[in-house]
Design a protein around this motif. Structure first.
Motif, PDB file in Angstrom:
ATOM      1  N   ASN A  94       0.877  -1.165   0.000  1.00 27.38           N
ATOM      2  CA  ASN A  94       0.000   0.000   0.000  1.00 27.38           C
ATOM      3  C   ASN A  94       0.915   1.216   0.000  1.00 27.38           C
ATOM      4  OD1 ASN A  94      -2.677  -1.231   0.224  1.00 27.38           O
ATOM      5  ND2 ASN A  94      -1.867  -2.028   2.146  1.00 27.38           N
ATOM      6  N   ALA A  95       0.661   2.137  -0.903  1.00 25.07           N
ATOM      7  CA  ALA A  95       1.551   3.290  -1.048  1.00 25.07           C
ATOM      8  C   ALA A  95       0.738   4.547  -1.320  1.00 25.07           C
ATOM      9  CB  ALA A  95       2.535   3.056  -2.187  1.00 25.07           C
ATOM     10  N   CYS A  96       1.345   5.670  -1.011  1.00 19.27           N
ATOM     11  CA  CYS A  96       0.757   6.961  -1.351  1.00 19.27           C
ATOM     12  C   CYS A  96       1.893   7.903  -1.718  1.00 19.27           C
ATOM     13  CB  CYS A  96      -0.059   7.521  -0.186  1.00 19.27           C
ATOM     14  SG  CYS A  96       0.929   8.072   1.204  1.00 19.27           S
ATOM     15  N   VAL A  97       1.539   9.086  -2.161  1.00 13.09           N
ATOM     16  CA  VAL A  97       2.536  10.114  -2.443  1.00 13.09           C
ATOM     17  C   VAL A  97       2.289  11.258  -1.477  1.00 13.09           C
ATOM     18  CG1 VAL A  97       3.385  11.774  -4.139  1.00 13.09           C
ATOM     19  CG2 VAL A  97       2.738   9.474  -4.869  1.00 13.09           C
ATOM     20  N   LYS A  98       3.358  11.649  -0.808  1.00 13.65           N
ATOM     21  CA  LYS A  98       3.284  12.763   0.137  1.00 13.65           C
ATOM     22  C   LYS A  98       4.081  13.922  -0.453  1.00 13.65           C
ATOM     23  CE  LYS A  98       3.913  11.878   4.557  1.00 13.65           C
ATOM     24  NZ  LYS A  98       4.619  11.682   5.850  1.00 13.65           N
ATOM     25  N   PHE A  99       3.354  14.938  -0.941  1.00 13.28           N
ATOM     26  CA  PHE A  99       4.020  16.105  -1.512  1.00 13.28           C
ATOM     27  C   PHE A  99       4.508  17.008  -0.389  1.00 13.28           C
ATOM     28  CE2 PHE A  99       1.257  14.668  -4.934  1.00 13.28           C
ATOM     29  CZ  PHE A  99       2.156  14.622  -5.979  1.00 13.28           C
ATOM     30  N   ALA A 100       5.732  17.487  -0.514  1.00 12.09           N
ATOM     31  CA  ALA A 100       6.334  18.339   0.513  1.00 12.09           C
ATOM     32  C   ALA A 100       5.494  19.589   0.747  1.00 12.09           C
ATOM     33  CB  ALA A 100       7.758  18.713   0.120  1.00 12.09           C
ATOM     34  N   LYS A 101       4.877  20.086  -0.304  1.00 16.73           N
ATOM     35  CA  LYS A 101       4.078  21.310  -0.214  1.00 16.73           C
ATOM     36  C   LYS A 101       2.904  21.148   0.755  1.00 16.73           C
ATOM     37  CE  LYS A 101       1.648  24.565  -3.245  1.00 16.73           C
ATOM     38  NZ  LYS A 101       1.333  24.891  -4.635  1.00 16.73           N
ATOM     39  N   TYR A 102       2.338  19.924   0.829  1.00 15.51           N
ATOM     40  CA  TYR A 102       1.155  19.685   1.662  1.00 15.51           C
ATOM     41  C   TYR A 102       1.448  18.870   2.913  1.00 15.51           C
ATOM     42  CZ  TYR A 102      -0.934  21.258  -2.668  1.00 15.51           C
ATOM     43  OH  TYR A 102      -1.235  21.985  -3.790  1.00 15.51           O
ATOM     44  N   GLY A 103       2.431  17.973   2.858  1.00 14.02           N
ATOM     45  CA  GLY A 103       2.821  17.186   4.025  1.00 14.02           C
ATOM     46  C   GLY A 103       1.896  16.036   4.376  1.00 14.02           C
ATOM     47  N   THR A 104       0.906  15.758   3.522  1.00 18.80           N
ATOM     48  CA  THR A 104      -0.003  14.631   3.776  1.00 18.80           C
ATOM     49  C   THR A 104      -0.091  13.764   2.518  1.00 18.80           C
ATOM     50  OG1 THR A 104      -1.929  15.922   3.077  1.00 18.80           O
ATOM     51  CG2 THR A 104      -1.415  15.920   5.427  1.00 18.80           C
ATOM     52  N   CYS A 105      -0.515  12.521   2.717  1.00 24.10           N
ATOM     53  CA  CYS A 105      -0.662  11.603   1.589  1.00 24.10           C
ATOM     54  C   CYS A 105      -1.832  12.006   0.706  1.00 24.10           C
ATOM     55  CB  CYS A 105      -0.905  10.190   2.098  1.00 24.10           C
ATOM     56  SG  CYS A 105       0.600   9.347   2.584  1.00 24.10           S
ATOM     57  N   ASN A 106      -1.675  11.775  -0.582  1.00 26.72           N
ATOM     58  CA  ASN A 106      -2.768  12.057  -1.511  1.00 26.72           C
ATOM     59  C   ASN A 106      -3.878  11.022  -1.359  1.00 26.72           C
ATOM     60  OD1 ASN A 106      -1.225   9.979  -2.645  1.00 26.72           O
ATOM     61  ND2 ASN A 106      -1.513  10.672  -4.740  1.00 26.72           N
ATOM     62  N   ARG A 107      -3.557   9.748  -1.458  1.00 24.20           N
ATOM     63  CA  ARG A 107      -4.491   8.634  -1.234  1.00 24.20           C
ATOM     64  C   ARG A 107      -3.675   7.344  -1.201  1.00 24.20           C
ATOM     65  NH1 ARG A 107      -4.505   9.412  -6.544  1.00 24.20           N
ATOM     66  NH2 ARG A 107      -4.387   7.626  -7.934  1.00 24.20           N
ATOM     67  N   TRP A 108      -4.115   6.385  -0.422  1.00 28.82           N
ATOM     68  CA  TRP A 108      -3.431   5.102  -0.357  1.00 28.82           C
ATOM     69  C   TRP A 108      -3.910   4.233  -1.510  1.00 28.82           C
ATOM     70  CZ3 TRP A 108       0.656   3.952   2.616  1.00 28.82           C
ATOM     71  CH2 TRP A 108       0.948   4.841   3.664  1.00 28.82           C
ATOM     72  N   THR A 109      -2.960   3.573  -2.180  1.00 31.80           N
ATOM     73  CA  THR A 109      -3.258   2.746  -3.342  1.00 31.80           C
ATOM     74  C   THR A 109      -2.603   1.391  -3.164  1.00 31.80           C
ATOM     75  OG1 THR A 109      -3.237   4.732  -4.733  1.00 31.80           O
ATOM     76  CG2 THR A 109      -3.056   2.619  -5.869  1.00 31.80           C
ATOM     77  N   LYS A 110      -3.341   0.333  -3.503  1.00 31.32           N
ATOM     78  CA  LYS A 110      -2.795  -1.021  -3.478  1.00 31.32           C
ATOM     79  C   LYS A 110      -2.026  -1.235  -4.774  1.00 31.32           C
ATOM     80  CE  LYS A 110      -4.281  -5.834  -2.978  1.00 31.32           C
ATOM     81  NZ  LYS A 110      -5.460  -6.696  -2.771  1.00 31.32           N
TER      82      LYS A 110
END
Length: 134
Positions: free
Chosen positions: A81-97
């Motif tokens: 399970n992975a997501c992308v955390k952009f430095a600009k926002y500091g939170t994950c976009n969405r978790w994806t299998k």
């Protein structure tokens, strides 16, 4: 000698007339495929190992890809399970299998965007080798 001459004569005649003898298609295609793979999105993929870290990066998005892609290429985990955390926002976009084929984990990413990729495995003790393309 006559046989060698008989085989060489048609080629020499074509060359003398200014015509070229085509090369096998497989030779030119494989060279082109190899050259283009290095410039494609997946050709620049980074290999990471779950267990070395739980969050990979930071990375900066490139013009090579419009998206951020991930796949599992080894280890005991069939998926992560992975997501992308952009430095600009500091939170994950969405978790994806994400399994053994390329999966997009972020779309329409601006070139130069700084990000990390947090990853989790389904079972405690699983490990995974993954590739991230961006």
């Amino acid at each position: 000698m006559t046989t060698r001459f008989a085989r060489a004569f048609p080629v020499a005649l074509l060359v003398a007339l200014g015509l070229t003898v085509p090369t096998p298609a497989s030779a030119s295609v494989s060279t082109a495929a190899t050259a283009s793979a290095a410039t494609t999105c997946y050709g620049g993929a980074v290999t990471v190992h779950y267990g070395d870290a739980l969050e990979f990066g930071p990375y900066w998005a490139t013009a090579r890809c419009d998206d951020i892609n991930l796949r599992v290429i080894g280890g005991t985990a069939e998926y992560v399970n992975a997501c992308v955390k952009f430095a600009k926002y500091g939170t994950c976009n969405r978790w994806t299998k994400v399994g053994r084929s390329w999966t997009t984990i972020a779309t329409d990413v601006l070139d130069g965007s700084k990000f990390t990729v947090p990853v989790g495995v389904p079972l405690e003790g699983d490990d995974a080798v993954m590739q991230i393309a961006f």
